[in-house]
Scaffold this active site. Structure first.
Site, PDB file in Angstrom:
ATOM      1  N   HIS A  57      -9.120  -0.762   7.976  1.00 38.65           N
ATOM      2  CA  HIS A  57      -8.520  -1.493   7.192  1.00 38.65           C
ATOM      3  C   HIS A  57      -6.932  -1.788   7.615  1.00 38.65           C
ATOM      4  O   HIS A  57      -6.490  -2.819   7.518  1.00 38.65           O
ATOM      5  CB  HIS A  57      -8.653  -1.246   5.781  1.00 38.65           C
ATOM      6  CG  HIS A  57      -8.062  -2.264   4.749  1.00 38.65           C
ATOM      7  ND1 HIS A  57      -8.079  -2.084   3.426  1.00 38.65           N
ATOM      8  CD2 HIS A  57      -7.156  -3.056   4.775  1.00 38.65           C
ATOM      9  CE1 HIS A  57      -7.552  -2.910   2.633  1.00 38.65           C
ATOM     10  NE2 HIS A  57      -6.636  -3.638   3.452  1.00 38.65           N
ATOM     11  N   GLU A 104      -1.227  -7.114   8.669  1.00 43.52           N
ATOM     12  CA  GLU A 104      -1.333  -5.986   8.699  1.00 43.52           C
ATOM     13  C   GLU A 104       0.267  -5.553   9.453  1.00 43.52           C
ATOM     14  O   GLU A 104       0.784  -4.581   9.211  1.00 43.52           O
ATOM     15  CB  GLU A 104      -2.455  -5.077   9.344  1.00 43.52           C
ATOM     16  CG  GLU A 104      -3.529  -5.289   8.327  1.00 43.52           C
ATOM     17  CD  GLU A 104      -3.461  -4.471   7.015  1.00 43.52           C
ATOM     18  OE1 GLU A 104      -2.700  -3.245   7.072  1.00 43.52           O
ATOM     19  OE2 GLU A 104      -3.976  -4.995   5.910  1.00 43.52           O
ATOM     20  N   HIS A 108       3.030  -3.817   7.424  1.00 47.01           N
ATOM     21  CA  HIS A 108       2.914  -2.544   7.835  1.00 47.01           C
ATOM     22  C   HIS A 108       3.448  -1.949   9.361  1.00 47.01           C
ATOM     23  O   HIS A 108       4.081  -0.877   9.535  1.00 47.01           O
ATOM     24  CB  HIS A 108       1.527  -1.547   7.474  1.00 47.01           C
ATOM     25  CG  HIS A 108       0.993  -1.803   6.040  1.00 47.01           C
ATOM     26  ND1 HIS A 108       1.685  -1.231   4.834  1.00 47.01           N
ATOM     27  CD2 HIS A 108       0.127  -2.710   5.619  1.00 47.01           C
ATOM     28  CE1 HIS A 108       0.961  -1.885   4.033  1.00 47.01           C
ATOM     29  NE2 HIS A 108       0.038  -2.591   4.264  1.00 47.01           N
TER      30      HIS A 108
END
Ligand SMILES: *[C@@H]1O[C@H](CO)[C@@H](O)[C@H](O)[C@H]1NC(C)=O
Ligand SMILES: *[C@@H]1O[C@H](CO)[C@@H](O)[C@H](O)[C@H]1NC(C)=O
Ligand SMILES: *[C@@H]1O[C@H](CO)[C@@H](O)[C@H](O)[C@H]1NC(C)=O
Ligand SMILES: *[C@@H]1O[C@H](CO)[C@@H](O)[C@H](O)[C@H]1NC(C)=O
Length: 243
Positions: A57, A104, A108
């Site tokens: 994930h 993502e 992040h």
């Protein structure tokens, strides 16, 4: 007196990280993997369920989000990683899209990139894949006889399996409740590493804020994901057999 002592300890604890690391730098990364069957059970969209291993994930630093929005995701910088990404870090809803990886990275990766060890898209994505292979969750569970099936497990079973291998606290998340309220469904597992990519305990802390992080496309239903508890058996749903 006790109050003063406690305050001093709290302050020391609070300020210490700023001594050991420059302001805003992360100290921990969370490697998050999900079980496709469970993920798909809550998204109410066409979803890839025929995968019999845990998929990636994300890799999330514990400090910062969207640290540099002008640093755009560029798939051609990770061209050599794409086949592996497609297999192990698939977008379960849009398998041919790179939106998930873009999301993502922007949210992040750009923060993880504050560390020299991860300061490029290639470094970030390849490190995530490396950690994913190294801490082979599917295999760890299987070796401890936790396999997808119609048989239920207790949270102790799952915790023991995971702790016996990793030797640190991980975070085990379920969808509550599943199957008519009788079970919780194993959905997501977080493993934490420090700046040297060594395993450390995952702790409940500010990082809870983004532990339910999910791309907007998948948002519906995922809010049901929370830490598994001891009140109900755990269902680890099997992959439908191929027809
Ligand atoms: C899953 O199904 C899709 C479409 O039915 C197929 O293209 C893909 O190869 C299958 N994946 C696996 C891992 O079996
Ligand atoms: C943000 O990313 C861009 C593009 O890579 C780069 O030129 C810029 O220096 C970065 N800004 C910061 C504050 O790191
Ligand atoms: C993506 O990276 C490649 C290789 O460095 C570069 O040639 C291309 O211009 C980049 N694309 C964008 C949209 O920045
Ligand atoms: C995990 O281990 C199993 C068994 O050794 C292997 O088949 C599988 O490819 C591994 N998965 C990853 C992601 O490395």
């Amino acid at each position: 007196m006790r109050f003063i002592a406690v305050s001093v300890i709290l302050c020391a604890g609070f300020f210490w990280p700023t001594f050991s690391h420059p302001r805003g730098e992360w100290t921990k990364l969370t490697l998050t993997q999900h079980w496709p069957q469970t993920f798909c059970s809550v998204v109410e969209k066409t979803c890839t369920t025929n995968i019999s291993f845990w998929t990636l994930h994300g890799l999330w630093p514990n400090s910062g989000m969207m640290c540099n929005t002008s640093w755009h995701f560029n798939a051609s910088l990770i061209k050599d990683l794409i086949p592996e990404m497609k297999k192990y870090w698939p977008d379960l809803i849009e398998p041919s899209s790179s939106e998930f990886w873009k999301y993502e990275w922007t949210k992040h990766g750009t923060c993880a990139a504050r560390a020299e060890s991860l300061n490029s898209q290639h470094k970030y994505f390849s490190k995530a894949l490396e950690l994913y292979h190294k801490y082979n969750l599917t295999n760890v569970l299987k070796d401890n006889r936790i396999v997808p099936s119609e048989q239920y497990y207790t949270l102790d079973d799952v915790e023991t399996a995971i702790t016996s291998f990793y030797n640190v606290k991980t975070k085990i998340q379920c969808v509550h409740p599943g199957k008519g309220g009788q079970v919780q469904v194993l959905g997501q597992i977080e493993i934490c590493v420090d700046r040297d990519f060594q395993l450390i305990d995952c702790e409940k802390s500010t990082e809870e804020i983004w532990s339910n992080d999910i791309p907007a496309v998948a948002i519906s239903g995922q809010s049901e994901l929370s830490v598994c508890d001891h009140s109900m058996p755990i269902y680890y749903p099997p992959v439908p057999s191929r027809s």
